[in-house]
Write a protein that holds these residues in place. Structure first.
Motif, PDB file in Angstrom:
ATOM      1  N   ASP A  35       0.824  -1.200   0.000  1.00  0.00           N
ATOM      2  CA  ASP A  35       0.000   0.000   0.000  1.00  0.00           C
ATOM      3  C   ASP A  35       0.866   1.261   0.000  1.00  0.00           C
ATOM      4  N   TYR A  36       0.392   2.289  -0.671  1.00  0.00           N
ATOM      5  CA  TYR A  36       1.087   3.574  -0.746  1.00  0.00           C
ATOM      6  C   TYR A  36       1.462   4.083   0.647  1.00  0.00           C
ATOM      7  N   ASP A  37       0.519   4.020   1.592  1.00  0.00           N
ATOM      8  CA  ASP A  37       0.783   4.505   2.956  1.00  0.00           C
ATOM      9  C   ASP A  37       1.869   3.690   3.649  1.00  0.00           C
ATOM     10  N   GLU A  38       1.935   2.385   3.364  1.00  0.00           N
ATOM     11  CA  GLU A  38       3.007   1.563   3.921  1.00  0.00           C
ATOM     12  C   GLU A  38       4.364   2.021   3.379  1.00  0.00           C
ATOM     13  N   CYS A  39       4.419   2.296   2.089  1.00  0.00           N
ATOM     14  CA  CYS A  39       5.669   2.767   1.481  1.00  0.00           C
ATOM     15  C   CYS A  39       6.116   4.077   2.131  1.00  0.00           C
ATOM     16  N   ILE A  40       5.183   4.987   2.325  1.00  0.00           N
ATOM     17  CA  ILE A  40       5.504   6.261   2.979  1.00  0.00           C
ATOM     18  C   ILE A  40       6.014   5.999   4.390  1.00  0.00           C
ATOM     19  N   GLY A  41       5.400   5.070   5.091  1.00  0.00           N
ATOM     20  CA  GLY A  41       5.846   4.706   6.435  1.00  0.00           C
ATOM     21  C   GLY A  41       7.273   4.177   6.432  1.00  0.00           C
ATOM     22  N   TYR A  42       7.602   3.349   5.464  1.00  0.00           N
ATOM     23  CA  TYR A  42       8.972   2.825   5.359  1.00  0.00           C
ATOM     24  C   TYR A  42       9.958   3.963   5.085  1.00  0.00           C
ATOM     25  N   LEU A  43       9.590   4.860   4.183  1.00  0.00           N
ATOM     26  CA  LEU A  43      10.469   5.992   3.870  1.00  0.00           C
ATOM     27  C   LEU A  43      10.719   6.848   5.104  1.00  0.00           C
ATOM     28  N   LYS A  44       9.676   7.089   5.882  1.00  0.00           N
ATOM     29  CA  LYS A  44       9.831   7.875   7.117  1.00  0.00           C
ATOM     30  C   LYS A  44      10.713   7.136   8.120  1.00  0.00           C
ATOM     31  N   LYS A  45      10.548   5.832   8.216  1.00  0.00           N
ATOM     32  CA  LYS A  45      11.387   5.021   9.107  1.00  0.00           C
ATOM     33  C   LYS A  45      12.846   5.130   8.687  1.00  0.00           C
ATOM     34  N   TRP A  46      13.092   5.018   7.383  1.00  0.00           N
ATOM     35  CA  TRP A  46      14.461   5.085   6.881  1.00  0.00           C
ATOM     36  C   TRP A  46      15.068   6.465   7.108  1.00  0.00           C
ATOM     37  N   GLU A  47      14.218   7.481   7.040  1.00  0.00           N
ATOM     38  CA  GLU A  47      14.695   8.836   7.323  1.00  0.00           C
ATOM     39  C   GLU A  47      15.120   8.949   8.788  1.00  0.00           C
ATOM     40  N   GLN A  48      14.336   8.367   9.688  1.00  0.00           N
ATOM     41  CA  GLN A  48      14.687   8.370  11.103  1.00  0.00           C
ATOM     42  C   GLN A  48      15.967   7.580  11.364  1.00  0.00           C
ATOM     43  N   LEU A  49      16.198   6.541  10.571  1.00  0.00           N
ATOM     44  CA  LEU A  49      17.419   5.743  10.712  1.00  0.00           C
ATOM     45  C   LEU A  49      18.643   6.452  10.116  1.00  0.00           C
ATOM     46  N   GLY A  50      18.414   7.509   9.350  1.00  0.00           N
ATOM     47  CA  GLY A  50      19.505   8.359   8.883  1.00  0.00           C
ATOM     48  C   GLY A  50      20.103   8.058   7.527  1.00  0.00           C
ATOM     49  N   PHE A  51      19.489   7.194   6.730  1.00  0.00           N
ATOM     50  CA  PHE A  51      20.065   6.918   5.412  1.00  0.00           C
ATOM     51  C   PHE A  51      19.163   7.349   4.259  1.00  0.00           C
ATOM     52  N   PHE A  52      18.078   8.026   4.591  1.00  0.00           N
ATOM     53  CA  PHE A  52      17.172   8.561   3.575  1.00  0.00           C
ATOM     54  C   PHE A  52      16.799   9.975   3.996  1.00  0.00           C
ATOM     55  N   SER A  54      14.260  13.386   2.834  1.00  0.00           N
ATOM     56  CA  SER A  54      13.166  13.773   1.948  1.00  0.00           C
ATOM     57  C   SER A  54      12.983  15.282   1.946  1.00  0.00           C
ATOM     58  N   THR A  55      12.274  15.728   0.937  1.00  0.00           N
ATOM     59  CA  THR A  55      11.926  17.138   0.832  1.00  0.00           C
ATOM     60  C   THR A  55      10.523  17.292   1.381  1.00  0.00           C
ATOM     61  N   TRP A  56       9.686  18.019   0.749  1.00  0.00           N
ATOM     62  CA  TRP A  56       8.338  18.250   1.254  1.00  0.00           C
ATOM     63  C   TRP A  56       7.436  17.038   1.135  1.00  0.00           C
ATOM     64  N   THR A  60       9.828  12.172  -2.786  1.00  0.00           N
ATOM     65  CA  THR A  60      10.742  12.986  -3.589  1.00  0.00           C
ATOM     66  C   THR A  60      12.112  13.061  -2.924  1.00  0.00           C
ATOM     67  N   GLY A  61      12.371  12.144  -2.023  1.00  0.00           N
ATOM     68  CA  GLY A  61      13.635  12.140  -1.299  1.00  0.00           C
ATOM     69  C   GLY A  61      14.730  11.368  -2.014  1.00  0.00           C
ATOM     70  N   TRP A  62      15.825  11.157  -1.293  1.00  0.00           N
ATOM     71  CA  TRP A  62      16.978  10.474  -1.844  1.00  0.00           C
ATOM     72  C   TRP A  62      17.667   9.650  -0.764  1.00  0.00           C
ATOM     73  N   PHE A  63      18.384   8.647  -1.209  1.00  0.00           N
ATOM     74  CA  PHE A  63      19.130   7.762  -0.324  1.00  0.00           C
ATOM     75  C   PHE A  63      20.569   8.239  -0.214  1.00  0.00           C
ATOM     76  N   SER A  64      21.154   8.029   0.946  1.00  0.00           N
ATOM     77  CA  SER A  64      22.567   8.330   1.134  1.00  0.00           C
ATOM     78  C   SER A  64      23.389   7.351   0.311  1.00  0.00           C
ATOM     79  N   GLY A  65      24.387   7.847  -0.364  1.00  0.00           N
ATOM     80  CA  GLY A  65      25.293   6.976  -1.094  1.00  0.00           C
ATOM     81  C   GLY A  65      26.369   6.382  -0.195  1.00  0.00           C
ATOM     82  N   ASN A  66      26.428   6.860   1.050  1.00  0.00           N
ATOM     83  CA  ASN A  66      27.403   6.357   2.019  1.00  0.00           C
ATOM     84  C   ASN A  66      26.797   5.169   2.752  1.00  0.00           C
ATOM     85  N   LEU A  67      27.082   3.974   2.285  1.00  0.00           N
ATOM     86  CA  LEU A  67      26.463   2.782   2.859  1.00  0.00           C
ATOM     87  C   LEU A  67      26.873   2.536   4.305  1.00  0.00           C
ATOM     88  N   ALA A  68      27.939   3.167   4.765  1.00  0.00           N
ATOM     89  CA  ALA A  68      28.360   3.030   6.164  1.00  0.00           C
ATOM     90  C   ALA A  68      27.318   3.618   7.115  1.00  0.00           C
TER      91      ALA A  68
END
Length: 95
Positions: A35-52, A54-56, A60-68
């Motif tokens: 589901d779209y909302d699940e995907c958004i939830g994952y993106l927000k989780k990844w942002e909190q984990l520090g490797f993603f 997002s903008t508004w 429309t966000g981006w992933f860190s290229g630093n895999l460390a």
């Protein structure tokens, strides 16, 4: 990480981090299973984990290229896909 999250993450790393698709295109592709909302939830989780980041809007966000920066579970998946994509884009032509 759930199976759905792992699937979405793999696709994002394979297609988005490696510069082939946008996050929105991946979300559109998996809409029948994640589901779209699940995907958004994952993106927000990844942002909190520090490797993603997002903008508004999350997709429309981006992933860190630093895999460390990625937690181990995510880094292991990312390294596999990034390595494979680099080999595909820049094959070794010395034989």
């Amino acid at each position: 990480m759930t199976g759905k999250e792992k699937t979405f993450f793999r696709m994002c790393i394979k297609f988005v981090l490696c510069g082939l698709w946008t996050i929105k295109e991946v979300m559109d592709l998996v809409q029948d299973i994640i589901d779209y909302d699940e995907c958004i939830g994952y993106l927000k989780k990844w942002e909190q984990l520090g490797f993603f980041s997002s903008t508004w809007t999350a997709y429309t966000g981006w992933f860190s290229g630093n895999l460390a920066q990625y937690p181990d579970e995510y880094r292991n998946i990312a390294e596999e896909y990034v390595h494979t994509s680099i080999e595909y884009k820049h094959p070794n032509t010395r034989d």
